[in-house]
Design a protein around this motif. Structure first.
Motif, PDB file in Angstrom:
ATOM      1  N   LEU A 144      40.155  94.666 -54.967  1.00 45.97           N
ATOM      2  CA  LEU A 144      41.228  95.077 -55.872  1.00 45.97           C
ATOM      3  C   LEU A 144      41.265  96.381 -56.241  1.00 45.97           C
ATOM      4  CD1 LEU A 144      41.569  92.064 -58.477  1.00 45.97           C
ATOM      5  CD2 LEU A 144      42.806  92.653 -56.525  1.00 45.97           C
ATOM      6  N   GLU A 145      39.823  96.976 -56.649  1.00 48.86           N
ATOM      7  CA  GLU A 145      39.924  98.153 -56.932  1.00 48.86           C
ATOM      8  C   GLU A 145      40.340  99.307 -55.924  1.00 48.86           C
ATOM      9  OE1 GLU A 145      36.223  99.506 -58.737  1.00 48.86           O
ATOM     10  OE2 GLU A 145      36.179  97.678 -59.853  1.00 48.86           O
ATOM     11  N   LYS A 146      40.111  98.845 -54.538  1.00 44.94           N
ATOM     12  CA  LYS A 146      40.501  99.687 -53.371  1.00 44.94           C
ATOM     13  C   LYS A 146      41.971  99.610 -53.306  1.00 44.94           C
ATOM     14  CE  LYS A 146      38.790 100.456 -48.785  1.00 44.94           C
ATOM     15  NZ  LYS A 146      38.072 100.002 -47.594  1.00 44.94           N
ATOM     16  N   LYS A 147      42.294  98.442 -53.435  1.00 46.18           N
ATOM     17  CA  LYS A 147      43.819  98.305 -53.034  1.00 46.18           C
ATOM     18  C   LYS A 147      44.478  98.979 -54.053  1.00 46.18           C
ATOM     19  CE  LYS A 147      47.248  94.433 -53.367  1.00 46.18           C
ATOM     20  NZ  LYS A 147      47.519  93.293 -53.777  1.00 46.18           N
ATOM     21  N   TRP A 148      44.134  99.130 -55.511  1.00 45.54           N
ATOM     22  CA  TRP A 148      44.995  99.614 -56.422  1.00 45.54           C
ATOM     23  C   TRP A 148      44.905 100.912 -56.485  1.00 45.54           C
ATOM     24  CZ3 TRP A 148      43.829  95.338 -60.592  1.00 45.54           C
ATOM     25  CH2 TRP A 148      44.733  94.482 -60.356  1.00 45.54           C
ATOM     26  N   GLN A 149      43.872 101.528 -55.662  1.00 46.65           N
ATOM     27  CA  GLN A 149      43.640 103.182 -55.894  1.00 46.65           C
ATOM     28  C   GLN A 149      44.835 103.907 -55.201  1.00 46.65           C
ATOM     29  OE1 GLN A 149      39.843 104.105 -54.061  1.00 46.65           O
ATOM     30  NE2 GLN A 149      38.929 104.299 -56.001  1.00 46.65           N
ATOM     31  N   ASN A 150      45.238 102.994 -54.104  1.00 43.69           N
ATOM     32  CA  ASN A 150      46.415 103.806 -53.305  1.00 43.69           C
ATOM     33  C   ASN A 150      47.735 103.681 -54.051  1.00 43.69           C
ATOM     34  OD1 ASN A 150      44.577 104.238 -51.240  1.00 43.69           O
ATOM     35  ND2 ASN A 150      45.016 102.160 -50.440  1.00 43.69           N
ATOM     36  N   ILE A 155      50.476  98.105 -69.552  1.00 39.11           N
ATOM     37  CA  ILE A 155      49.670  96.945 -68.973  1.00 39.11           C
ATOM     38  C   ILE A 155      49.250  97.145 -67.879  1.00 39.11           C
ATOM     39  CG2 ILE A 155      50.359  94.271 -68.519  1.00 39.11           C
ATOM     40  CD1 ILE A 155      51.753  94.360 -70.999  1.00 39.11           C
ATOM     41  N   PRO A 156      50.069  97.618 -66.682  1.00 38.03           N
ATOM     42  CA  PRO A 156      49.546  97.928 -65.345  1.00 38.03           C
ATOM     43  C   PRO A 156      48.410  98.105 -65.296  1.00 38.03           C
ATOM     44  CG  PRO A 156      52.090  98.258 -65.116  1.00 38.03           C
ATOM     45  CD  PRO A 156      51.410  98.026 -66.761  1.00 38.03           C
ATOM     46  N   GLN A 157      48.345  99.362 -66.129  1.00 31.48           N
ATOM     47  CA  GLN A 157      46.840 100.531 -66.131  1.00 31.48           C
ATOM     48  C   GLN A 157      45.996  99.743 -66.823  1.00 31.48           C
ATOM     49  OE1 GLN A 157      47.682 104.802 -66.692  1.00 31.48           O
ATOM     50  NE2 GLN A 157      49.434 104.095 -67.629  1.00 31.48           N
ATOM     51  N   ALA A 158      46.220  98.905 -67.966  1.00 28.80           N
ATOM     52  CA  ALA A 158      45.143  98.327 -68.687  1.00 28.80           C
ATOM     53  C   ALA A 158      44.433  97.164 -67.724  1.00 28.80           C
ATOM     54  CB  ALA A 158      45.882  97.614 -69.942  1.00 28.80           C
ATOM     55  N   VAL A 159      45.429  96.507 -67.175  1.00 28.54           N
ATOM     56  CA  VAL A 159      44.687  95.338 -66.254  1.00 28.54           C
ATOM     57  C   VAL A 159      43.970  96.013 -65.315  1.00 28.54           C
ATOM     58  CG1 VAL A 159      45.160  93.701 -64.224  1.00 28.54           C
ATOM     59  CG2 VAL A 159      46.940  93.883 -66.646  1.00 28.54           C
ATOM     60  N   ARG A 160      44.068  97.066 -64.614  1.00 25.23           N
ATOM     61  CA  ARG A 160      43.242  97.887 -63.696  1.00 25.23           C
ATOM     62  C   ARG A 160      41.793  98.057 -64.566  1.00 25.23           C
ATOM     63  NH1 ARG A 160      47.283 101.114 -59.838  1.00 25.23           N
ATOM     64  NH2 ARG A 160      48.727  99.566 -59.695  1.00 25.23           N
ATOM     65  N   ARG A 161      41.860  98.700 -65.574  1.00 23.55           N
ATOM     66  CA  ARG A 161      40.757  99.004 -66.549  1.00 23.55           C
ATOM     67  C   ARG A 161      40.092  97.719 -66.576  1.00 23.55           C
ATOM     68  NH1 ARG A 161      42.336 104.235 -69.893  1.00 23.55           N
ATOM     69  NH2 ARG A 161      43.515 105.271 -68.337  1.00 23.55           N
ATOM     70  N   LEU A 162      40.554  96.655 -66.640  1.00 23.24           N
ATOM     71  CA  LEU A 162      40.026  95.197 -67.126  1.00 23.24           C
ATOM     72  C   LEU A 162      39.229  94.777 -66.227  1.00 23.24           C
ATOM     73  CD1 LEU A 162      42.439  92.977 -69.259  1.00 23.24           C
ATOM     74  CD2 LEU A 162      40.054  93.812 -69.876  1.00 23.24           C
ATOM     75  N   ILE A 163      39.477  95.049 -65.019  1.00 19.39           N
ATOM     76  CA  ILE A 163      38.877  94.068 -63.664  1.00 19.39           C
ATOM     77  C   ILE A 163      37.156  94.227 -63.887  1.00 19.39           C
ATOM     78  CG2 ILE A 163      39.000  93.840 -61.359  1.00 19.39           C
ATOM     79  CD1 ILE A 163      41.139  92.498 -62.519  1.00 19.39           C
ATOM     80  N   PRO A 164      36.863  95.265 -63.731  1.00 16.23           N
ATOM     81  CA  PRO A 164      35.504  95.280 -63.749  1.00 16.23           C
ATOM     82  C   PRO A 164      34.752  94.345 -64.576  1.00 16.23           C
ATOM     83  CG  PRO A 164      36.368  97.668 -63.430  1.00 16.23           C
ATOM     84  CD  PRO A 164      37.364  96.603 -63.917  1.00 16.23           C
ATOM     85  N   GLY A 165      35.096  94.564 -66.135  1.00 14.49           N
ATOM     86  CA  GLY A 165      34.321  94.105 -66.941  1.00 14.49           C
ATOM     87  C   GLY A 165      34.892  92.413 -67.042  1.00 14.49           C
TER      88      GLY A 165
END
Lengths: 224, 284
Positions: A218-224, A141-151
């Motif tokens: 969000l994308e930047k924050k989650w990159q780290n 789920i944590p990874q799926a949520v990140r992939r969802l955000i741009p969409g």
């Protein structure tokens, strides 16, 4: 420039445009929220291994996808009243139709995010002794949520930009109010459409840009 | 967990669907009472008007409905319900004027509605209160004065209007460029996206009065049409009431007063009111 300012200062024009912004924001915000909730649920159904569920969700997605928004608005605003005497408030129908559409899109995003997860991640998780629930919670789920955000961001801005269609069910959203102003100002001031539409462009930008910024954050924050 | 989440998903969706259907069925069904009684019971008449078609139906800078149609709408409300404010204006477009009537969203449409045989199959028209023909407006520098000049050229029209129907039927050699909104259509003409624009001459007169670079090269084309209020098919009670009202109002020259109040300021003094106004519902 002076002629432009006078258009917005005349009567309640500026306030009316802001009321239009409010309607646009209200309908898109409600629709996006509902779409995210229902989209998550339907998305989970989509990856079900039951053929009947798969077929049903597939049918729903494709049916909504091929139908123009105007047709959906017609189907849910005019048809029920015409055939069964059922009246729904125009803004309720707008939110309902946008949610139907958004849910289909969102569900497909969820399906994509979940199925794009490599199978070995689940297998590795199970191999180190995590339960199925823990694998979902800590790995998938944590990874799926990140992939969802741009969409989701993309869906939100598209929804904001699709709201003008609700003029068809008599809701005066931002663009319609703009047209009303252009029509009375435009007879005398032939730059009216340029200024009014220009201003509306700017208002749409103000509505959509913060959402894009938030997504980038969000994308930047989650990159780290 | 996925399995239980799926079950949750199914249950939640089922509940949502059930709720939606429940709400749908709980909505009050239309009563079979007299149409006029229904309006009186509601305390207001719902009238579909344009919101962006000056000078017939538009919303002014203060957000108030105005125009030739609105002037009549207020009078009808006053005579039926005793107060001209007892009217709820529903904003309509050329494209949904039929739908709002067929689906009971309004009681009456007063939206510069030209009477045609095709439309009369779907809605019932009352006696007319205005007349109209087509006008073709073009730049003064390159005026179109004859339909023959349009052959192979692009003509701008609005979707669902008499102009579109007339040209599609009688002049297939003319390429039509279609727009939803008057604003867009007239902007297209200004931008040169067509050599001319065809619309009701009443609207064309108003527009060229404010746009000196353009002329109505053709000011009368097609049939002389009448503009009338429309009610839902079969709503005879309201139809008859409106018809009687139009005849009665003709005795006090009401529609000339309407013209003076709403159209003359826009048309200027060059247009004869008699080319536009119909009194007492009799087309001459």
């Amino acid at each position: 420039m002076e002629s432009a300012i006078s258009i917005f200062l005349e009567g309640r024009n500026l306030a009316r445009l802001m009321e239009g912004v409010w309607i646009t924001l209200k309908i898109s915000a409600a629709s996006v929220l509902l779409s995210v909730v229902f989209g998550l649920l339907v998305g989970l159904l989509m990856i079900s291994r039951k053929p009947a569920l798969q077929a049903a969700t597939r049918f729903y997605l494709e049916a909504i996808r091929v139908m123009p928004i105007l047709v959906l608005l017609y189907m849910f605003y005019y048809l029920p009243d015409k055939n069964w005497g059922l009246h729904f408030e125009a803004q309720t129908v707008a939110i309902g139709v946008f949610t139907l559409w958004g849910t289909a899109e969102m569900a497909d995003l969820v399906r994509g995010a979940l199925t794009s997860m490599p199978a070995h991640q689940r297998e590795s998780g199970r191999a180190i002794g995590l339960t199925e629930g823990q694998v979902n919670r800590y790995i998938i789920i944590p990874q799926a949520v990140r992939r969802l955000i741009p969409g989701v961001i993309n869906l939100t801005t598209r929804m904001i930009k699709t709201t003008p269609f609700i003029y068809f069910i008599s809701v005066p959203e931002l663009l319609k109010v703009g047209q009303q102003i252009v029509e009375i100002s435009g007879m005398k001031n032939n730059m009216a459409s340029f200024w009014v539409y220009g201003f509306i462009f700017f208002l749409y930008f103000l509505m959509c840009y913060p959402i894009s910024c938030f997504s980038a954050y969000l994308e930047k924050k989650w990159q780290n | 967990m996925i399995k239980s989440m799926k079950q949750m998903a199914v249950i939640t969706l089922a509940l949502a669907l059930g709720l939606a259907l429940g709400l749908a069925w709980a909505a009050p069904a239309a009563l079979a009472a007299g149409e006029l009684d229904k309006i009186k019971a509601a305390g207001k008449i719902r009238i579909g008007v344009y919101s962006d078609k000056p000078p017939f139906g538009y919303v002014d800078a203060n957000g108030v409905n105005q125009g030739y149609d609105v002037y009549l709408a207020k009078r009808l409300a006053k005579d039926l319900l005793g107060d001209e404010s007892k009217v709820e204006f529903v904003l309509v477009e050329a494209a949904n004027r039929m739908e709002v009537l067929e689906s009971n969203k309004v009681d009456l449409v007063l939206a510069n509605f030209t009477v045609t045989a095709d439309r009369a199959k779907q809605v019932d028209f009352c006696k007319p209160y205005m007349k109209v023909a087509l006008g073709v407006v073009s730049p003064a520098k390159a005026p179109i004065t004859d339909v023959a000049q349009l052959k192979g050229q692009t003509l701008i029209v609005n979707k669902g209007t008499t102009a579109e129907i007339y040209f599609a039927k009688n002049h297939p050699e003319v390429t039509l460029s279609k727009y939803d909104q008057n604003t867009e259509a007239f902007n297209a003409l200004r931008d040169g996206r067509g050599v001319a624009l065809a619309h009701d001459n009443t609207l064309v007169f108003a527009w060229i009065n404010e746009n000196p670079g353009f002329v109505a090269g053709i000011d009368f084309l097609g049939d002389l049409d009448s503009i009338a209020p429309a009610v839902k098919k079969g709503n005879n009670e309201l139809l008859e009431w409106v018809n009687n009202e139009i005849v009665t109002l003709g005795q006090e020259n009401f529609f000339h007063k309407d013209y003076e109040a709403t159209l003359r300021p826009v048309y200027g003094d060059t247009i004869d009111p008699e080319t536009v106004v119909i009194e007492g519902g009799v087309l001459k």
